[in-house]
Write a protein that holds these residues in place. Structure first.
Motif, PDB file in Angstrom:
ATOM      1  N   ILE A  34       9.027 -29.949  -1.902  1.00 44.97           N
ATOM      2  CA  ILE A  34      10.322 -29.445  -2.341  1.00 44.97           C
ATOM      3  C   ILE A  34      10.406 -27.989  -1.898  1.00 44.97           C
ATOM      4  O   ILE A  34       9.521 -27.200  -2.189  1.00 44.97           O
ATOM      5  CB  ILE A  34      10.463 -29.485  -3.883  1.00 44.97           C
ATOM      6  N   ALA A  35      11.442 -27.652  -1.168  1.00 42.85           N
ATOM      7  CA  ALA A  35      11.583 -26.275  -0.712  1.00 42.85           C
ATOM      8  C   ALA A  35      12.910 -25.725  -1.193  1.00 42.85           C
ATOM      9  O   ALA A  35      13.798 -26.472  -1.596  1.00 42.85           O
ATOM     10  CB  ALA A  35      11.504 -26.198   0.803  1.00 42.85           C
ATOM     11  N   MET A  36      13.015 -24.404  -1.147  1.00 42.49           N
ATOM     12  CA  MET A  36      14.221 -23.786  -1.686  1.00 42.49           C
ATOM     13  C   MET A  36      14.671 -22.651  -0.782  1.00 42.49           C
ATOM     14  O   MET A  36      13.853 -21.915  -0.237  1.00 42.49           O
ATOM     15  CB  MET A  36      13.908 -23.251  -3.085  1.00 42.49           C
ATOM     16  N   ILE A  37      15.974 -22.510  -0.625  1.00 39.44           N
ATOM     17  CA  ILE A  37      16.503 -21.331   0.063  1.00 39.44           C
ATOM     18  C   ILE A  37      17.408 -20.571  -0.889  1.00 39.44           C
ATOM     19  O   ILE A  37      17.958 -21.136  -1.830  1.00 39.44           O
ATOM     20  CB  ILE A  37      17.244 -21.674   1.373  1.00 39.44           C
ATOM     21  N   PHE A  38      17.534 -19.279  -0.620  1.00 38.07           N
ATOM     22  CA  PHE A  38      18.177 -18.390  -1.578  1.00 38.07           C
ATOM     23  C   PHE A  38      19.466 -17.814  -1.040  1.00 38.07           C
ATOM     24  O   PHE A  38      19.764 -17.899   0.149  1.00 38.07           O
ATOM     25  CB  PHE A  38      17.223 -17.259  -1.949  1.00 38.07           C
ATOM     26  N   GLN A  39      20.170 -17.193  -1.958  1.00 43.81           N
ATOM     27  CA  GLN A  39      21.490 -16.682  -1.640  1.00 43.81           C
ATOM     28  C   GLN A  39      21.446 -15.589  -0.578  1.00 43.81           C
ATOM     29  O   GLN A  39      22.105 -15.674   0.439  1.00 43.81           O
ATOM     30  CB  GLN A  39      22.095 -16.126  -2.932  1.00 43.81           C
ATOM     31  N   ASP A  40      20.655 -14.557  -0.840  1.00 44.96           N
ATOM     32  CA  ASP A  40      20.666 -13.400   0.035  1.00 44.96           C
ATOM     33  C   ASP A  40      19.411 -13.427   0.897  1.00 44.96           C
ATOM     34  O   ASP A  40      18.332 -13.056   0.453  1.00 44.96           O
ATOM     35  CB  ASP A  40      20.729 -12.128  -0.806  1.00 44.96           C
ATOM     36  N   ALA A  41      19.583 -13.862   2.132  1.00 50.45           N
ATOM     37  CA  ALA A  41      18.404 -14.055   2.974  1.00 50.45           C
ATOM     38  C   ALA A  41      17.747 -12.737   3.351  1.00 50.45           C
ATOM     39  O   ALA A  41      16.571 -12.705   3.659  1.00 50.45           O
ATOM     40  CB  ALA A  41      18.780 -14.821   4.235  1.00 50.45           C
ATOM     41  N   LEU A  42      18.498 -11.636   3.300  1.00 52.59           N
ATOM     42  CA  LEU A  42      17.859 -10.359   3.654  1.00 52.59           C
ATOM     43  C   LEU A  42      16.803 -10.013   2.626  1.00 52.59           C
ATOM     44  O   LEU A  42      15.681  -9.652   2.955  1.00 52.59           O
ATOM     45  CB  LEU A  42      18.887  -9.226   3.751  1.00 52.59           C
ATOM     46  N   PHE A  46      18.446  -8.956  12.218  1.00 51.05           N
ATOM     47  CA  PHE A  46      19.282 -10.138  12.389  1.00 51.05           C
ATOM     48  C   PHE A  46      20.555  -9.998  11.560  1.00 51.05           C
ATOM     49  O   PHE A  46      20.581  -9.294  10.557  1.00 51.05           O
ATOM     50  CB  PHE A  46      18.529 -11.386  11.934  1.00 51.05           C
ATOM     51  N   SER A  47      21.591 -10.712  11.987  1.00 52.48           N
ATOM     52  CA  SER A  47      22.817 -10.735  11.191  1.00 52.48           C
ATOM     53  C   SER A  47      22.619 -11.655  10.001  1.00 52.48           C
ATOM     54  O   SER A  47      21.659 -12.431   9.944  1.00 52.48           O
ATOM     55  CB  SER A  47      23.976 -11.239  12.045  1.00 52.48           C
ATOM     56  N   GLY A  48      23.535 -11.577   9.043  1.00 52.73           N
ATOM     57  CA  GLY A  48      23.395 -12.352   7.819  1.00 52.73           C
ATOM     58  C   GLY A  48      23.227 -13.841   8.060  1.00 52.73           C
ATOM     59  O   GLY A  48      22.354 -14.485   7.494  1.00 52.73           O
ATOM     60  N   GLY A  49      24.049 -14.383   8.937  1.00 50.74           N
ATOM     61  CA  GLY A  49      23.994 -15.815   9.212  1.00 50.74           C
ATOM     62  C   GLY A  49      22.669 -16.203   9.855  1.00 50.74           C
ATOM     63  O   GLY A  49      22.071 -17.231   9.530  1.00 50.74           O
ATOM     64  N   MET A  50      22.192 -15.351  10.755  1.00 48.99           N
ATOM     65  CA  MET A  50      20.931 -15.634  11.442  1.00 48.99           C
ATOM     66  C   MET A  50      19.754 -15.568  10.469  1.00 48.99           C
ATOM     67  O   MET A  50      18.816 -16.351  10.546  1.00 48.99           O
ATOM     68  CB  MET A  50      20.718 -14.620  12.575  1.00 48.99           C
ATOM     69  N   ARG A  51      19.838 -14.617   9.545  1.00 48.04           N
ATOM     70  CA  ARG A  51      18.777 -14.502   8.542  1.00 48.04           C
ATOM     71  C   ARG A  51      18.721 -15.752   7.680  1.00 48.04           C
ATOM     72  O   ARG A  51      17.654 -16.255   7.360  1.00 48.04           O
ATOM     73  CB  ARG A  51      19.020 -13.292   7.648  1.00 48.04           C
ATOM     74  N   GLN A  52      19.907 -16.263   7.321  1.00 48.22           N
ATOM     75  CA  GLN A  52      19.916 -17.468   6.501  1.00 48.22           C
ATOM     76  C   GLN A  52      19.329 -18.625   7.300  1.00 48.22           C
ATOM     77  O   GLN A  52      18.619 -19.468   6.754  1.00 48.22           O
ATOM     78  CB  GLN A  52      21.344 -17.767   6.029  1.00 48.22           C
ATOM     79  N   ARG A  53      19.571 -18.646   8.609  1.00 53.41           N
ATOM     80  CA  ARG A  53      18.982 -19.692   9.445  1.00 53.41           C
ATOM     81  C   ARG A  53      17.462 -19.584   9.439  1.00 53.41           C
ATOM     82  O   ARG A  53      16.754 -20.592   9.441  1.00 53.41           O
ATOM     83  CB  ARG A  53      19.488 -19.566  10.887  1.00 53.41           C
ATOM     84  N   ILE A  54      16.979 -18.350   9.448  1.00 51.26           N
ATOM     85  CA  ILE A  54      15.518 -18.164   9.426  1.00 51.26           C
ATOM     86  C   ILE A  54      14.941 -18.668   8.107  1.00 51.26           C
ATOM     87  O   ILE A  54      13.916 -19.357   8.064  1.00 51.26           O
ATOM     88  CB  ILE A  54      15.175 -16.681   9.666  1.00 51.26           C
ATOM     89  N   MET A  55      15.653 -18.335   7.031  1.00 52.89           N
ATOM     90  CA  MET A  55      15.236 -18.816   5.712  1.00 52.89           C
ATOM     91  C   MET A  55      15.208 -20.354   5.715  1.00 52.89           C
ATOM     92  O   MET A  55      14.269 -20.974   5.207  1.00 52.89           O
ATOM     93  CB  MET A  55      16.258 -18.299   4.692  1.00 52.89           C
TER      94      MET A  55
END
Lengths: 345, 323
Positions: free
Chosen positions: A109-117, A172-181
């Motif tokens: 089970i994995a999780m991603i968060f709101q603010d990737a920065l 990275f830009s916000g969207g790219m950071r979320q992609r990394i997350m």
């Protein structure tokens, strides 16, 4: 999905009708100086492989706390889980040892968060952080792990992954950071992905791309996904079913189609009506009257009654159970019939 | 990674990305990368920033000279002050002359040679005390900040006990008690370390607590990182900056404290040489012969200043808000 996980626990492939993940009557409370905060009061929901469940609710409704309880990343104390089960493939995660839970996190089970920065470590390169998943959990060598990291960055469509693997999160830009997350979260092919407001910190065009990416990754790997959000617009395209939370409870459970067609709880109805619409340009935007409930001092009866246009006398005293409307649909409102029919009390 | 610059690829040449409208892959943003091939990080940025600070360069040069002076003093003077034959009582307190540019002290020894040889003890005491306090205070602070709960309560109360001891008095007590232990200048290192580690502890603990509440720690946990990994990979690197800064500043303070202890007669003992000891020896005849006091005092001040300047520069460089 036929993964050969080196970790025996919990058993792969549910038995019979056991869903992939089931939250059952979960209670979470926080001991604070001001008193006991009951953040989650008996939440139940379930998730099948390949399914997307959207958990909808405003700040303080307990949606994130429920997710953190599933992950086992709540700080305990001050948090406490007095009651409830979180069954993953039939095993109650809450009863596992901390070591066993660490094995579940990230791998199953994995999780991603709101603010990737802020969710990425600022002092390491993204390549290092993604490849760490492989080095720690799969025992890969550094070179192989970085190669896998680049593959993953390609998979989440980060342009120039090979060039950017040694960049730091803030580059990275916000969207790219979320992609990394997201890349980190899907690195070990988890069976469940919990996305806690994954697009809230992004601007609208990027939001759509990230949601699209998540939906696509989910289709490819048949993950179950729990999408936590307060944005109904995000939900419509990707979710299969919706659980609406209010004041630490689920107030409505339904398929996306049903809920958009006719909500069965006044709170859901209010949420849907407060979406800005182009065809109503110039008119006042509808807002649910009043304020979210104070978790330290919950209203008696139905938690929503102070703000409810359908309120009757018994709403103040009787807490509504989760009425079953159909096999897949519930509403915690005494007057769900009236709400469903649309005639205001 | 292959360092071959595939410039053609960097830009919009990715077939998959045409639908993306994010600003990152667009060519204009690439500009800063072309200039600086190396990626930026807190430390790299700090280093980049430091190299442009005259104060940093100046203090680094001073410290380099002092280090050479400590370990190869014979490069600076042909006189060995430990050799009693170089002292002549009949020339005591003589002013500067051809072979003895700083003059001679109360025992007729060369002040310049003694000052040069005195650097070693000051530097060793300063550096060793800094390293010990950073390790002990830093590790305990990391542990207390990460674990919280009773670990934190216990260690924090212990540091408060140490904070309550007046430092000079405490150091006097320790050095005076163990002066016969036969460990030379290390007794000074121990005394200073015992009294100074709580400061490093507090700074590390506070920095770790700040880092702990950040999302990336929660995210790391959610992706399966164990406690040790969170502690050393996520908390420590993000909490290290303030500790390094205070350590460099403290280094100067420790050198000054050594001088104070030696001056009071409990630090470095004759016939060993230290600046504090030289100042103590010269003070009685200061009006007659000021130079034997002035030169070691000057070197001491410059050394302390160099380390404090270094710490200041590092602090500014590591704090992005001050840039």
């Amino acid at each position: 999905m036929s993964k050969t996980s080196p970790h025996a626990l919990p058993a792969e492939g549910g038995l019979g009708n056991e869903p992939l993940l089931a939250v059952d009557d979960l209670h979470v409370e926080f001991a604070t100086r001001a008193g006991l905060v009951r953040a989650v009061n008996g939440v139940s929901y379930s998730l099948q492989a390949g399914e997307t469940l959207a958990v909808l609710g405003e700040s303080g409704s307990g949606k994130s706390v429920t997710a953190q309880a599933i992950m086992g990343i709540l700080d305990m104390p001050p948090a406490r889980i007095p009651k409830g089960e979180v069954r993953f493939n039939g095993t109650d995660l809450l009863r596992l040892s901390e070591e066993a839970r660490t094995q579940v996190r990230g791998q199953r089970i994995a999780m991603i968060f709101q603010d990737a920065l802020s969710a990425l470590n600022p002092v390491f390169t993204v390549g290092w952080q993604i490849s760490e998943m492989f080095r720690v959990h799969r025992g890969m060598g550094k070179r192989d792990a970085v190669k896998k990291a680049v593959e993953l960055m390609d998979r989440v469509r980060i342009p120039g992954a090979k060039q950017r693997v040694n960049d730091y999160p803030h580059q990275f830009s916000g969207g790219m950071r979320q992609r990394i997350m997201i890349a980190m979260a899907i690195a070990l092919d988890p069976e469940v992905l919990i996305a806690d407001e994954p697009t809230t910190a992004l601007d609208v065009t990027v939001q759509a791309q990230v949601m699209e990416l998540l939906a696509e990754l989910q289709r490819e790997s048949n993950m179950g996904m729990i999408l936590i959000t307060h944005d109904l617009g995000v939900v419509a395209d990707v979710a299969d079913k919706i659980a609406v939370m209010y004041g630490g409870r689920i107030v409505e459970n339904a398929s996306v189609h049903d809920i958009y067609k006719a909500p069965a709880h006044p709170y859901t109805k209010g949420l849907l009506e407060s979406i800005p619409r182009v065809d109503l340009k110039g008119q006042d935007l509808y807002a649910i009257k009043g304020l979210p409930p104070n978790l330290l001092d919950m209203p008696t009866g139905c938690a929503f009654h102070p703000r409810c246009p359908y309120r009757q006398d018994n709403c103040v005293t009787d807490s509504p159970p989760l009425y079953e409307i159909s096999g897949t649909r519930n509403s915690a409102c005494h007057y769900w019939r009236e709400v469903l029919d649309g005639d205001q009390g | 990674m292959s360092e071959t610059p595939q410039l053609g690829q960097v830009g919009p040449a990715f077939p998959e990305t045409q639908s993306l409208t994010e600003n990152q892959p667009s060519p204009p943003v690439k500009q800063p990368k072309k200039k600086e091939a190396k990626p930026a990080s807190l430390w790299r940025d700090a280093w980049y920033d430091l190299r442009r600070r005259p104060m940093f360069i100046f203090s680094l040069v001073l410290i380099a000279i002092l280090l050479v002076m400590s370990f190869w003093p014979s490069l600076f003077t042909s006189i060995n002050p430990f050799d009693a034959k170089t002292c002549e009582l009949s020339t005591a307190r003589q002013g500067p002359s051809a072979g003895h540019i700083f003059g001679r002290d109360n025992l007729g020894c060369d002040v310049y040679a003694k000052t040069i040889y005195g650097a070693k003890n000051s530097i060793i005491i300063g550096v060793a005390t800094t390293v010990i306090t950073a390790l002990v205070g830093g590790l305990l602070g990391l542990l207390a900040g990460t674990r919280g709960g009773w670990t934190d309560v216990l260690t924090s109360r212990v540091t408060e006990v140490f904070f309550a001891i007046p430092s000079i008095l405490g150091a006097l007590l320790i050095t005076a008690t163990f002066r016969d232990a036969g460990i030379g200048i290390w007794i000074v290192v121990i005394a200073l370390s015992v009294l100074a580690w709580p400061m490093t502890f507090r700074i590390m603990r506070a920095a770790v607590i700040t880092a702990r509440s950040q999302d990336f720690v929660l995210a790391a946990k959610a992706l399966g990182a164990g406690q040790a990994r969170i502690m050393f990979r996520h908390l420590l690197p993000n909490a290290l900056a303030p500790v390094i800064v205070v350590a460099t500043i403290n280094l100067g303070g420790f050198i000054a404290a050594e001088a104070a202890l030696s001056f009071l007669g409990v630090g470095v003992q004759s016939p060993d040489i230290s600046w504090g000891l030289m100042i103590a020896d010269a003070r009685n005849r200061f009006l007659e012969a000021p130079l034997p006091l002035v030169f070691p005092a000057l070197f001491l001040s410059i050394t302390v200043l160099a380390f404090i300047m270094l710490g200041d520069a590092v602090r500014d460089a590591l704090d992005p808000k001050l840039r």
